[in-house]
Design a protein around this motif. Sequence first.
Motif: not given
Lengths: 328, 83
Positions: A216-218, B52-53, B55-56
């Motif tokens: 997900y992160v990448l 992304q982090l 958002n997570l």
Amino acid sequence: MITSNNFTSAIKIRLQGGRRSRQQKQPLPPQYGYGQGPQFFDDTTNIYPNLQFQGQPPGPATGWNNQTFGQPSFPGQQILGDPMAAMAMQYGQTLAGQGKVIVNEKLEKFVSVSKLKYYFAVDTAYVAKKLGLIFFPFTHSDWSVHYNQEEPVAPRYDINAPDLYIPSMAFVTYILTAGYLLGTQNKFSPEQLGIHASSALAWLTIELAIILLALYVLNIGNSLKVLDLTAFCSYKYVCMIAAVLASLIFSSLGYFAVLCYCSLSLDFFLLRTLRVSLLSQSTSDHYGGGSRRSLYLLLVLCVVQPFIMYWLTRHLVLDVGVQSNVME
Amino acid sequence: MTFTLYSLFEAALLCVNAVAVLHEERFLSKVGWGRDDQTTRGFGEDPGVKSQLINLIHSIRTVMRIPLIFLNIVTILFKLILG
């Protein structure tokens, strides 16, 4: 309970169906399971209808019923000679059938049984070839998964497709061999089996969670499903079984030798298989960065596998000291 | 190796608790991990690892705020009674 009965009988049919599939000349027409529409693999669940719960096992039932009415056998039927009661019995059986269909549809929303069935659509030739591929993948040339109208072909027809039959069987066999090994060292007790099972399952869950988080992160791996990933992460149980069995015969030298060789072959197998599926989605809007990230993730995954295999089996083979079973 | 599914649950609960206490205004913005600093990106391009982090973290805080209360209460009671 009904669906779990059906599921286990489906697994038994799978085991027996492997022998018969070689004798059949053409595959069966696709079955429409639970009203989900046509499936692209042969759902062999309903070949043997007399093994489902509505029928009767042939042994005990024939001793009981009277066969005077020529209806499906039911224990105690001679008591209900009344045709009204017989009709009520038929109605009850059709109601039960409909109830079973409704329960299965409800279960589908949580567990998605039909998708799970795809992973168990295997036969013995596939299992033998796949096991050979795990231990010796160096000569295999074509690693791409064949698709049938956007859906992967069932593992029965394509050796490169992942399945969940080998992982689940390998997991159970690993627990049993661990128990046997503990028995040879006089450390066995029935709780140890449960401890080993939950420990291995916990490590598998952690590994899966970390890989999913990394995906997900990448921002890669959009088409790699969770069950595919479970299958690929569980193929190492086969190698752990081989290493542990080698330690029985050759003690720690054989264990390390088989562990090294199996790590190599498993890494090669995983690299080849996942490179095809991960790098095939590096589309044009990633500008090559995405495929590099997925390659790094794949390399990390391959490096980590031998360590996990060693960590999970070392207390069975080497003398790591007395384990205390007290949970703190 | 007594590593059970329950200890996995405990570890996951502790990790989610750790993510839940990262306050956005008081802490994350001060270290440069705030959400409003990330708007200077194009749409449809590759969102980086950091965004992304972020958002997570934000989604975990939003989704797990209420269930964490109940899960923590249950785990505390469990540990009190069964030790």
